[in-house]
Scaffold this motif. Sequence first.
Motif, short mmCIF file in Angstrom:
data_model
loop_
_atom_site.label_atom_id
_atom_site.label_comp_id
_atom_site.label_asym_id
_atom_site.label_seq_id
_atom_site.Cartn_x
_atom_site.Cartn_y
_atom_site.Cartn_z
N ALA A 18 4.93 -18.78 -45.14
CA ALA A 18 5.47 -19.49 -46.29
C ALA A 18 6.65 -19.55 -46.71
O ALA A 18 7.38 -20.51 -47.11
CB ALA A 18 4.64 -18.74 -47.72
N VAL A 19 7.55 -18.46 -46.35
CA VAL A 19 9.14 -18.42 -46.56
C VAL A 19 9.61 -19.27 -45.37
O VAL A 19 10.73 -20.01 -46.13
CB VAL A 19 9.33 -16.92 -46.47
CG1 VAL A 19 10.85 -16.84 -46.30
CG2 VAL A 19 8.92 -15.98 -47.59
N ALA A 20 9.21 -19.30 -44.43
CA ALA A 20 9.64 -20.28 -43.33
C ALA A 20 9.46 -21.67 -43.71
O ALA A 20 10.38 -22.29 -43.55
CB ALA A 20 8.96 -19.67 -41.99
N TYR A 292 11.16 -24.04 -39.48
CA TYR A 292 10.04 -23.42 -39.78
C TYR A 292 9.42 -22.65 -38.33
O TYR A 292 9.38 -21.43 -38.32
CB TYR A 292 8.85 -24.17 -40.08
CG TYR A 292 7.33 -23.90 -40.03
CD1 TYR A 292 7.15 -22.60 -40.93
CD2 TYR A 292 6.59 -24.35 -39.24
CE1 TYR A 292 5.67 -22.20 -40.62
CE2 TYR A 292 5.28 -23.68 -39.17
CZ TYR A 292 4.77 -22.37 -39.95
OH TYR A 292 3.61 -22.03 -39.80
N GLU A 293 9.34 -23.25 -37.29
CA GLU A 293 8.96 -22.65 -35.98
C GLU A 293 9.75 -21.60 -35.63
O GLU A 293 9.56 -20.55 -35.17
CB GLU A 293 8.61 -23.54 -34.93
CG GLU A 293 7.46 -24.67 -35.14
CD GLU A 293 6.00 -23.85 -35.14
OE1 GLU A 293 6.08 -22.63 -34.79
OE2 GLU A 293 5.23 -24.59 -35.66
N ALA A 298 11.55 -16.09 -34.58
CA ALA A 298 12.55 -15.10 -34.81
C ALA A 298 12.19 -13.60 -35.66
O ALA A 298 12.39 -12.79 -35.41
CB ALA A 298 13.73 -15.59 -35.50
N THR A 299 11.51 -14.21 -36.72
CA THR A 299 10.91 -12.99 -37.40
C THR A 299 10.17 -12.10 -36.92
O THR A 299 10.08 -10.92 -37.05
CB THR A 299 10.48 -13.60 -38.81
OG1 THR A 299 11.59 -14.62 -39.57
CG2 THR A 299 10.05 -12.46 -39.95
N PHE A 300 8.94 -12.71 -36.31
CA PHE A 300 7.93 -11.83 -35.68
C PHE A 300 8.51 -11.02 -34.54
O PHE A 300 8.22 -10.05 -34.20
CB PHE A 300 6.85 -12.84 -34.97
CG PHE A 300 5.89 -13.44 -36.19
CD1 PHE A 300 5.26 -12.91 -37.27
CD2 PHE A 300 5.60 -14.94 -36.23
CE1 PHE A 300 4.45 -13.03 -37.98
CE2 PHE A 300 4.72 -15.21 -37.15
CZ PHE A 300 4.25 -14.31 -38.12
N LYS A 301 9.76 -11.76 -33.64
CA LYS A 301 10.14 -10.97 -32.52
C LYS A 301 10.97 -9.73 -33.02
O LYS A 301 10.98 -8.79 -32.53
CB LYS A 301 10.87 -12.17 -31.87
CG LYS A 301 11.68 -11.50 -30.66
CD LYS A 301 12.53 -12.43 -29.84
CE LYS A 301 12.89 -11.80 -28.72
NZ LYS A 301 13.76 -12.98 -27.69
#
Length: 311
Positions: A18-20, A292-293, A298-301
């Motif tokens: 959502a933030v992305a 977004y992608e 980057a956040t998940f990593k």
Amino acid sequence: MSDSSSAVLLSYETLVHAVAGAMGSVTAMTVFFPLDTARIRLQVDENRKSQSTPIILAEIAKEEGVLSLYRGWFPVISSLCCSNFVYFYTFNTLKRVMVSDRSKPAKDLLMGFISGAVNVLLTTPMWVVNTRLKLQGAKFRNEELHQTHYKGIFDAFSQIIASEGVGTLWNGTLPSLVLVFNPAVQFMFYEAMKRRAARGGRKISSFEIFLIGAIAKAIATSATYPLQTVQAILRFGQYKSDGKGGLVGSLGNVVSLLMDRIKRHGLLGLYKGLEAKLLQTVLTAALMFVVYEKITAATFKLMGLQKKLKH
């Protein structure tokens, strides 16, 4: 509410998406904002000649100053940020709830419709206000359109409620609900093309994401543009309706506007400003999906979060 449903609704992964999505839309809209200015002028001001987008932008800049191309930027960006946050949050929550071994276009379309409806009902008041602020100070060719005098977002809200009633904040809700077809179709094509491109574990490049996002948005926008024109006119609040309220009145206004547009300008009149809209919305959507992608990946990593939503 059960613990499992609460976990789905309040999941960290969904919040990241959502933030992305919100950040991606804000970035992309800021870059291509002048194109949206040209589009809404052509939709609302019937007496402005339909010319190429660069000519329209040059006219506005010459008559009203270069900064007028970014008039209404803050309310639009605020609305867009909230709108996309709601949409991406709802869409990815439904993705987790309706998870299955194989994603299908029909399921993506259904999730898009539900997400769009939730988004419309929650954020339409913000879009009504930002449409008016964006057109405030514009030099209209149509003499029937008069100027508004709002001092900002909150003043616009208070003036509209005081002089026109709370219900006015949901002007254009019916065409907006019909227009959930737009993002629904966009996400259906986007998800389908992305799955195809990622077959066999292949990594999708930023250029491919940009291209996929552009194609998906172009298809959705072309299919729904006449209703987007009606939506903009109703949000501006200066259309003289027949006075009927409720669903019948709203439907009557939509049909009346469409028929009046055809009567005055022919069938192509329904597509006035489409060039500017396609340029703006296609480029904006394409860049939004890239940002977004990148942000989600980057956040998940960074957080070491491996459990991503299924595609």
